[in-house]
Structures are given as structure tokens and as C-alpha cells.
Design a protein around this motif. Structure first.
Motif, PDB file in Angstrom:
ATOM      1  N   LYS A   1       0.851  -1.206   0.000  1.00  0.00           N
ATOM      2  CA  LYS A   1       0.000   0.000   0.000  1.00  0.00           C
ATOM      3  C   LYS A   1       0.876   1.242   0.000  1.00  0.00           C
ATOM      4  O   LYS A   1       0.611   2.216  -0.705  1.00  0.00           O
ATOM      5  N   GLN A   2       1.934   1.211   0.827  1.00  0.00           N
ATOM      6  CA  GLN A   2       2.839   2.367   0.896  1.00  0.00           C
ATOM      7  C   GLN A   2       3.565   2.562  -0.439  1.00  0.00           C
ATOM      8  O   GLN A   2       3.780   3.679  -0.895  1.00  0.00           O
ATOM      9  N   GLN A   3       3.956   1.435  -1.074  1.00  0.00           N
ATOM     10  CA  GLN A   3       4.676   1.521  -2.350  1.00  0.00           C
ATOM     11  C   GLN A   3       3.862   2.246  -3.419  1.00  0.00           C
ATOM     12  O   GLN A   3       4.412   2.942  -4.270  1.00  0.00           O
ATOM     13  N   GLU A   4       2.513   2.080  -3.343  1.00  0.00           N
ATOM     14  CA  GLU A   4       1.663   2.696  -4.368  1.00  0.00           C
ATOM     15  C   GLU A   4       1.861   4.199  -4.445  1.00  0.00           C
ATOM     16  O   GLU A   4       1.727   4.802  -5.505  1.00  0.00           O
ATOM     17  N   ALA A   5       2.212   4.806  -3.293  1.00  0.00           N
ATOM     18  CA  ALA A   5       2.290   6.266  -3.263  1.00  0.00           C
ATOM     19  C   ALA A   5       3.725   6.777  -3.240  1.00  0.00           C
ATOM     20  O   ALA A   5       3.954   7.974  -3.116  1.00  0.00           O
ATOM     21  N   ASN A   6       4.695   5.886  -3.318  1.00  0.00           N
ATOM     22  CA  ASN A   6       6.073   6.357  -3.138  1.00  0.00           C
ATOM     23  C   ASN A   6       7.039   5.613  -4.067  1.00  0.00           C
ATOM     24  O   ASN A   6       7.295   4.426  -3.912  1.00  0.00           O
ATOM     25  N   LEU A   7       7.615   6.373  -4.993  1.00  0.00           N
ATOM     26  CA  LEU A   7       8.497   5.757  -5.990  1.00  0.00           C
ATOM     27  C   LEU A   7       9.781   5.210  -5.362  1.00  0.00           C
ATOM     28  O   LEU A   7      10.276   4.166  -5.767  1.00  0.00           O
ATOM     29  N   SER A   8      10.332   5.920  -4.345  1.00  0.00           N
ATOM     30  CA  SER A   8      11.560   5.406  -3.706  1.00  0.00           C
ATOM     31  C   SER A   8      11.322   4.040  -3.104  1.00  0.00           C
ATOM     32  O   SER A   8      12.179   3.161  -3.165  1.00  0.00           O
TER      33      SER A   8
END
Ligand code: SF4
Length: 203
Positions: free
Chosen positions: A9-16
Motif C-alpha cells: 500500500k505504501q509503495q503505491e504512493a512512493n516511488l523510492s
């Protein structure tokens, strides 16, 4: 739940986060390829890594202390691996250094035979990388080389031999320059594992 790079879920909003997870996947590729090769010649991954490193680097880096730093393992782990390689006649120990307790190693003929069977263990990955265009490769390489240097500066990666950390490297008006080779370095000429590398003294 705590924030985590490994939370999809966090990856969806953060490219790093996605990039870090991607790097973790690529690290798995290395593990798998190395294990497969190691099994095929009856050695462990660290034993193969020691042999391949020794084949391509100067002898004064081929000792227990350096291997431990290079491969991020303990000195006893390296000593055990070298003991097995020695027993199998794949390396030759050289005790001629000033410090009588330490030694460096070189490859025996048997060791060279093993290299011939293992040196290309990463070819399946190389084949995929070869498929990118030149501009894509250059952009990826520029980012990777900077990332490796930053990880080393922060003490996470103990060893690197890139231009950015070398005493011969200079950057003037945005141009990278090697004072040893006495020439400017294009992005794709920056080295990641330079045989002439000498660490820049910290200021
Ligand atoms: S000696 Fe090697 S690592 Fe150092 S700046 Fe020149 S090419 Fe880069």
C-alpha cells in the motif's frame, strides 16, 4: 501498522519505496544465480565469490580482512571458506607479506578451471540488461554509481572502488576528470571497480 517500504500500500504512493523493493528483488536474482552455479561445482556461494574476486583483482586485496569487508561477512567465515578452497587445491596461500600472521591467496590451475565454469554466473541478468537502449543504460548507470557511492559514504556498503571516492577524481564545472588517466570521464566511463582506485583521504 508501522510504515514500511515492504508494505505494498505504501509503495503505491512512493516511488523510492518501489525502487528499494525492486533492488531487493534484484538482490534475490544474484542469490539464486550464485546458488545454482555453486551447487553445480560443489562449492558454497562465498567460496565462488572469493575465487572470482581473486581471479580479477590484485593480490594485495586477496586476503582474509579484505574479503570480509568486500563480502560483508566475518573473518572466521572467510577463513573457513579459504580452508575448504585450500583443501580442494583451488588456491595457493602466499605468506610472504611483512605480517607473518596474514597471507594472501592466488588461484591454482584447479582454481582457474573452476573460474572457467563459474565466472559467467550472472549472464542471465546481463542478457536482460543488454536489452536496454544506450540512453537507458547510461541513465541507469549514472543513478546506480551515485547510489553505490552514497551507500559507501554512509558506511552501509563497506567497500567500493568507484571514481567518486577516488583520490584521482575531480569534478570541475560539471566535468568529471581522472588525474591518473589524465582525461575527462564521460558518465559511461565512470568506473565501479577500478583496479587503480585509491581511496580519497577524508577531510
Ligand atoms: S583512478 Fe580509476 S577510480 Fe580513480 S578516478 Fe581514475 S578511473 Fe576513476
Amino acid at each position: 501498522m508501522n510504515e514500511s517500504t515492504f508494505n505494498p500500500k505504501q509503495q503505491e504512493a512512493n516511488l523510492s519505496d518501489k525502487i528499494v523493493v525492486g533492488l531487493e528483488r534484484i538482490a534475490e536474482v544474484f542469490k539464486v544465480l550464485l546458488w545454482e552455479k555453486a551447487k553445480s561445482v560443489g562449492l558454497s556461494p562465498i567460496q565462488i565469490q572469493i575465487l572470482i574476486f581473486t581471479a580479477y583483482h590484485k593480490q594485495d586485496l586477496c586476503n582474509v580482512s579484505h574479503f570480509a569487508k568486500e563480502f560483508n561477512v566475518t573473518k572466521p567465515t572467510i577463513s573457513d571458506a579459504i580452508k575448504v578452497l585450500d583443501k580442494k587445491g583451488m588456491i595457493i596461500k602466499d605468506h610472504s607479506s611483512a605480517d607473518s600472521r596474514s597471507y594472501s591467496i592466488t588461484l591454482s590451475d584447479v582454481g582457474h578451471d573452476i573460474i572457467a565454469q563459474t565466472f559467467n554466473f550472472s549472464n542471465p541478468l546481463k542478457k536482460q540488461v543488454d536489452g536496454f537502449s544506450q540512453p537507458e543504460l547510461e541513465s541507469l548507470f549514472e543513478t546506480l554509481s551515485q547510489l553505490i557511492f552514497k551507500l559507501n559514504k554512509n558506511g552501509i556498503l563497506r567497500v567500493q572502488r568507484t571514481c567518486f571516492g577516488c583520490k584521482y577524481f575531480e569534478k570541475n564545472n560539471g566535468i568529471n576528470y581522472c588525474n591518473l588517466l589524465q582525461k575527462p570521464l564521460e558518465t559511461n566511463e565512470i568506473r565501479l571497480d577500478c583496479l587503480e582506485f585509491e581511496e580519497k583521504p577524508s577531510i
